[in-house]
Scaffold this active site. Structure first.
Site, PDB file in Angstrom:
ATOM      1  N   ASP A 147      -1.037   8.456 -10.606  1.00  0.00           N
ATOM      2  CA  ASP A 147      -1.979   7.227 -10.513  1.00  0.00           C
ATOM      3  C   ASP A 147      -3.424   8.091 -10.421  1.00  0.00           C
ATOM      4  O   ASP A 147      -4.341   7.213 -10.204  1.00  0.00           O
ATOM      5  CB  ASP A 147      -1.672   6.615  -9.102  1.00  0.00           C
ATOM      6  CG  ASP A 147      -1.420   5.133  -8.978  1.00  0.00           C
ATOM      7  OD1 ASP A 147      -1.243   4.516 -10.253  1.00  0.00           O
ATOM      8  OD2 ASP A 147      -1.407   4.639  -7.919  1.00  0.00           O
ATOM      9  N   ASP A 452       7.246   1.264   1.907  1.00  0.00           N
ATOM     10  CA  ASP A 452       8.569   1.747   2.398  1.00  0.00           C
ATOM     11  C   ASP A 452       9.329   0.904   3.455  1.00  0.00           C
ATOM     12  O   ASP A 452      10.146   0.330   3.302  1.00  0.00           O
ATOM     13  CB  ASP A 452       8.825   3.207   2.611  1.00  0.00           C
ATOM     14  CG  ASP A 452       7.567   3.692   3.778  1.00  0.00           C
ATOM     15  OD1 ASP A 452       7.016   2.752   4.061  1.00  0.00           O
ATOM     16  OD2 ASP A 452       7.631   4.937   3.802  1.00  0.00           O
TER      17      ASP A 452
END
Length: 738
Positions: A147, A452
């Site tokens: 990224d 998550d």
């Protein structure tokens, strides 16, 4: 025929209740009774307060105990039905070989975002460790999401692809267990007596020098790029300035399993580098956005039914890990509703006493065992093997993606380097692809600052289950921060994201309990409201101590039978925590440091996380996402290894804990002199407050040391010490003069 029948009856896994289960339930009843007595005592005290000041102090402590009790109640859900599992991968081999079954495909996702905070060599080691799995290589594909869009990271993986041709057969032929090169060459089992081992190490060190040299210079030397196709890729980087509006997509197949072999002639796993398109005009979803791009890219290229997600600093420590997870996925009774198998986060490089509680033993091990007896552990963001189908709705309600090629049952029948495949991969990686789609809300990883936690939570609410796999040999090892500020910053970021959930329409206390049941709802409530423990911790860090300085009693006298209740509540809570810790192979000193860090976080990252969440909810503060640094400074690492706390920076988070340390020291000194000068009989109403102050003083020794006795770069900044001393003086003057 008999052998085949015997193979199918061999167990793939077993489980049993944790030995402490009965004791846990008995403890709950006894401790809950003690808490009921405490509130009865509080009620009597409130009605019999001799003054308005005593009434205010009683109200504050009463409120602190309400919050403590709420948190304690939610934690008991982890204690109600903990289970311990065991897998038999050797039986899996028998089933596959004798029944003619095949190993399923596995796509492995590794995410990195900043080459300077997450050094490329660390990510390379993670990738090489999983490429060397004891698993059919043609069934594996490793996808690296960069990224940060760094050409240095791509260069590092170009080098890794070359090194893998030698490393994979070396691991296979020598039965190497530590298949992370850095861990192997620095490990106790490595000897360079073997000519092959010496040759491989030399190759690795040369690769490491080239990558780290490029990182230091901030560019890749052209002479290192000997591939024409890669020269074109790097030329593309030069044509785009990534500070502009658009960050282009780069997808590079570095190894294609069907085309390339290692030096021994064996197939190799696919290795794909991906840097997704980013634009300042489109939201990118942080890590969850990167993972969703990998879900789509991998669907177009390989579309394996299983997906392993890993952080860039978490490498494989057991080449059998995937086969252990398959012991559950191959069970027809479990598979239809099994979303993922979660491995615990186990940390390497911790100092002997783990001063920062870096292993998070209770969160990553104790609590997961407890959740495993319900619907399963929460998704920890790494070390999880998912069933791809779990990203497309509930087990009973499939959500169709916008392209048929993204469906989990889609069969890829073209080479991953083909124009058609790459064209589609670039299309689904575009920054505007998710517009008007369900990605991030109903499909894939869900968008949140704690993607998550929220993704696992919604999967459980939708009817999926998970399992906790905790073998004796850790499946994965990862790094833990070695500076206190990094620990607190990471914790603060978690807190902000976690608080989003209980204060949304998906609150575990309402939505969660309705969907998952009371106990499972309580487990997620604990995590979501974990940070509010800062309220009672702050009250207990200041109120009884300031009252002691004033000479006002807030707790029962020694001769009062209620005194014993407070002693029992304290020793009962800490004793049970210590017992859990020791039974999970912890040590007393590590347990002691874990409870100290709990108090430190309560007065720093928890407190500031709650404040940040409140301000951002009111629109006063804009949220960001900071990547936790994995870079190791030599001097800092040396102090960490010696067990010395690292402060060093003038962070506002250090102020409350420093003020509390000074207030408790002053109150303890005053109380102790009072006992000496006036006698125990005249001070018995203040003994519990003196004991509390002494307990905090003992825990605050690293702060006193950092403020007064140290002169290294990790000491408490003078600015923070002076601010803390000034605020502590004001509070003491206020307490004395009120």
């Amino acid at each position: 025929m008999e052998n085949s029948k015997k193979a199918t009856t061999l167990p793939l896994h077993t489980h049993k209740l944790h030995p402490l289960t009965t004791f846990n339930r008995l403890y709950m009843v006894v401790y809950a009774t003690a808490l009921a007595l405490l509130f009865y005592h509080h009620t009597r005290t409130l009605f019999n307060s001799p003054s308005s000041l005593s009434f205010i102090l009683s109200i504050l402590l009463f409120f602190a105990h309400i919050v403590f009790t709420f948190i304690w109640t939610t934690t008991q859900s982890f204690q109600f039905r903990p289970i311990v599992r065991c897998e038999f991968p050797e039986n899996l081999e028998n089933i596959i070989s004798k029944e003619g079954k095949e190993y399923p495909g596995l796509d492995i996702f590794i995410c990195t975002a900043d080459p300077y905070k997450e050094p490329p060599m660390g990510t390379v080691n993670t990738a090489l460790s999983v490429m060397a799995y004891d698993y059919p290589p043609e069934k594996m594909s490793i996808y690296v999401s960069d990224d940060g869009g760094s050409q240095i990271t791509l260069f590092a993986f170009m080098e890794a692809a070359k090194f893998a041709r030698h490393w994979l057969p070396f691991c296979r032929e020598n039965n190497v267990m530590d298949r992370c090169p850095e861990a192997y060459f620095n490990g106790a089992f490595y000897t360079n007596s073997s000519l092959d081992a010496h040759k491989i190490k030399t190759m690795y060190e040369n690769m490491k020098v080239r990558v780290e040299s490029a990182l230091e210079k901030g560019r890749v030397e052209e002479e290192y790029i000997d591939d024409v196709e890669m020269q074109q890729v790097f030329a593309k980087w030069k044509r785009h300035n990534f500070t502009h509006q658009v960050h282009p997509t780069i997808i590079q197949v570095l190894i294609e399993s069907t085309e390339e072999k290692d030096v021994s002639g064996e197939l190799m796993p696919n290795l794909i580098y991906a840097s997704r398109e980013k634009s300042k005009t489109h939201k990118h979803g942080f890590k969850a956005g990167a993972l969703n791009v990998l879900v789509r890219i991998s669907a177009t290229m390989t579309n394996a039914p299983l997906i392993l997600t890993l952080d860039c600093d978490m490498y494989s420590n057991d080449p059998q890990s995937v086969k252990r997870a398959l012991c559950y996925f191959f069970d027809p009774k479990i598979r239809p509703t099994l979303a993922f198998v979660q491995y615990p986060q186990i940390f390497r490089g911790l100092n002997k006493t783990d001063i920062y509680n870096g292993e998070y033993k209770r969160f990553f091990q104790f609590n997961s065992l407890g959740m495993d007896g319900l619907l399963g552990p929460n998704y920890m963001g790494t070390g999880s093997i998912f069933q791809r189908r779990a990203f497309f709705g509930s087990p009973s309600s499939y959500i169709q993606p916008e392209l048929p090629e993204l469906c989990p049952n889609h069969v890829v029948n073209k080479p991953i380097r083909s124009k058609e495949i790459l064209k589609l991969a670039y299309r689904v990686a575009a920054c505007d692809y998710e517009n008007h789609t369900a990605w991030g809300t109903k499909l894939g990883f869900l968008y949140s600052l704690v993607e998550d936690f929220f993704t696992g939570y919604q999967m459980h609410c939708n009817g999926w289950k998970s399992l906790f796999c905790h073998p004796k040999r850790p499946a994965f090892l990862c790094h833990s921060p070695t500076a206190l500020i990094d620990v607190l910053t990471q914790s603060r970021r978690w807190i902000i994201g976690l608080l989003d959930v209980p204060f949304s329409k998906y609150s575990p206390l309402i939505f969660g309990i309705r969907k998952m049941g009371l106990l499972m709802g309580f487990t997620y409530t604990f995590y979501g409201l974990w940070a509010i423990v800062c309220i009672p911790l702050t009250i207990y860090a200041f109120i009884p101590q300031l009252a002691l300085i004033r000479g006002i009693s807030t707790f029962p006298q020694i001769s009062d039978p209620w005194f014993l209740l407070y002693i029992f509540l304290f020793t009962g809570a800490y004793g049970k925590d210590l017992l859990d810790f020791l039974l999970e192979k912890g040590t007393f000193i590590r347990w002691y440091n874990s409870q100290r860090m709990w108090m430190i976080c309560g007065l720093s990252s928890f407190l500031f996380g709650c404040l940040d969440y409140t301000l951002s909810s009111l629109g006063i503060l804009v949220r960001g996402f900071d990547v936790t640094s994995k870079v190791q400074d030599d001097k800092l690492s040396k102090r960490y290894d010696e067990g010395t706390f690292e402060f060093g920076v003038a962070s506002p988070m250090f102020v409350p804990m420093s003020v509390a340390a000074l207030i408790n020291l002053l109150s303890f000194i005053k109380g102790s002199f009072g006992v000496i000068s006036r006698g125990l009989d005249n001070m018995e109403g203040l003994i519990l407050q003196i004991m509390l102050s002494g307990f905090v003083v003992i825990n605050c020794w690293p702060l006193y040391e950092a403020m007064v006795f140290r002169n290294d770069n990790g000491r408490m900044p003078t600015k923070i010490t002076l601010i803390a001393a000034f605020l502590a003086s004001i509070l003491c003057v206020f307490a004395c003069g009120y």
